[in-house]
Design a protein around this motif. Sequence first.
Motif, mmCIF file in Angstrom:
data_model
loop_
_atom_site.group_PDB
_atom_site.id
_atom_site.type_symbol
_atom_site.label_atom_id
_atom_site.label_comp_id
_atom_site.label_asym_id
_atom_site.label_seq_id
_atom_site.Cartn_x
_atom_site.Cartn_y
_atom_site.Cartn_z
ATOM 1 N N ASP A 111 31.410 -66.462 -104.546
ATOM 2 C CA ASP A 111 29.970 -66.120 -105.184
ATOM 3 C C ASP A 111 28.950 -67.063 -104.033
ATOM 4 N N CYS A 158 19.935 -67.382 -105.947
ATOM 5 C CA CYS A 158 19.421 -68.098 -107.188
ATOM 6 C C CYS A 158 20.075 -69.612 -107.005
ATOM 7 N N LYS A 184 28.311 -58.836 -104.602
ATOM 8 C CA LYS A 184 27.570 -58.745 -105.619
ATOM 9 C C LYS A 184 26.090 -59.241 -105.305
ATOM 10 N N ASP A 254 23.565 -65.066 -117.891
ATOM 11 C CA ASP A 254 24.951 -65.818 -117.392
ATOM 12 C C ASP A 254 25.734 -66.053 -118.747
ATOM 13 N N MET A 286 31.359 -62.670 -116.019
ATOM 14 C CA MET A 286 32.739 -62.929 -115.505
ATOM 15 C C MET A 286 33.566 -63.542 -116.657
HETATM 16 C C1 GLA Z 1 23.332 -66.136 -111.213
HETATM 17 C C2 GLA Z 1 24.366 -65.154 -111.482
HETATM 18 C C3 GLA Z 1 25.452 -66.092 -111.569
HETATM 19 C C4 GLA Z 1 25.636 -66.644 -110.307
HETATM 20 C C5 GLA Z 1 24.615 -67.725 -109.864
HETATM 21 C C6 GLA Z 1 24.764 -68.084 -108.504
HETATM 22 O O1 GLA Z 1 22.672 -67.205 -112.197
HETATM 23 O O2 GLA Z 1 23.996 -64.539 -112.682
HETATM 24 O O3 GLA Z 1 26.491 -65.124 -112.122
HETATM 25 O O4 GLA Z 1 25.996 -65.564 -109.219
HETATM 26 O O5 GLA Z 1 23.370 -66.907 -109.979
HETATM 27 O O6 GLA Z 1 23.677 -68.944 -108.145
#
Ligand code: GLA
Length: 429
Positions: A111, A158, A184, A254, A286
């Motif tokens: 990620d 993010c 992603k 999230d 997830m």
């Molecule tokens: C967002 C996504 C999360 C993760 C973070 C990483 O919040 O929704 O799943 O990937 O960014 O910064």
Amino acid sequence: MNSPKIPGRPARGKLLTSHAIYTYKYLRLPLSLQRHRMRWLSRLVLVVFSAAFFVFPLAGRSQALAQTPPMGWNSWNHFHRSVDDATIRATADAMVSSGMRDAGYVYVNIDDTWEGQRDAQGFIHSNSKFPDMKALADYVHSKGLKLGIYSSPGAKTCAGFEGSLGHEAQDAQTYAAWGIDYLKYDLCGLREQMKAAPSPEAAHKIMIDAYAKMRDALRATGRPIVYSLCQYGEDAVWEWGASVGGNLWRTTGDISDNYTRMSDIGFGQAGLAPFAGPGHWNDPDMLEVGNGKMNDEEYRTHMSLWAILAAPLLAGNDVANMTGDTKAILMNKEVIAVDQDALGREGDRVYAEGPIEVWSKPLSGDALAVGIFNRHQKMLTAHVDFAKLGFSGGVQARDLWLHKDLGALPAKYDVEIPAHGVLMLRVTK
Ligand code: GLA
């Protein structure tokens, strides 16, 4: 007036198939012309066959990916910003030794926070946590696993790292050269451009165009890369996610490792089933199974609900350090089989009585997965009515957590469900 009948020719007025017309005309041609036509005909057949075998499969490549919901692991829920090359290697090793890979979890997804700087030509490089991404991909592949990565259509991700804005084609090429199998693509940084748009429609178009741009860039590489849209379920993404090439799209904000958040997200998926199918799935985020803040009853609810939702199963725990209970939940093959069923149908809520919710998912072989959930914090008796689930009388049932045939159940069946727990059944007539 009747027209004269020509011998060997169907009477006028009688329907001729194009084949009959062709045969008729063909038989009347001189032999040299027949041979000439045969040559052209065989060339035509060759072209059609080549197209069928080589061109069409390429065009439909994104459709052939993710025919069942993607399964694997993602670094964010457990490791957040601390993920590095060693974490990924240790996870890949553990995916194999624990049996996760053989249970179907094949994608190992890095990620956010891997991104380094761009070079003078604009190509992205990984940061010091990931010294050699190609070597890492080779390692992951050598274990029979696939490697996923993360980026944003905005200038920043993010977590504030380098995004792909203005470098989409280059980034896709870089991923393909490294051997990446899954991307992603997380909206975050693009919000800046969207906020500056003159109308909500214009902002929406900026987002759609950005997702379509990366789809095209990925396709242009020729490498099959699963495309995961992450924009938290805004603008009814389930209605357009597939049209911008998404193999899956996040439907919510999230997840976190607590029952309230997990259950709000999971039960909040009611009504989205029509939008999912082979190649394009709703993604309620997830898994948190094994991260320690829910009890096993709650994690079984999490896993059962995600399976009924035909959700991507991306474990989000520390796979190298799993308890036996976590392994039993993540690797329950009967529950995984519900998620991965070949029909590719997402399940939905059938009815609710207060905090008792009954969900079902059609399975191949005329079977039905049924989840009877108790959202209350105390044990409750559920009244299961198999007529409401489409059966005309009693049913045959198997308990997918006890791994036990329950035999015949009556058309109306009362059963106690533990607090925040689930009874997960496979039911046939
Ligand atoms: C967002 C996504 C999360 C993760 C973070 C990483 O919040 O929704 O799943 O990937 O960014 O910064």
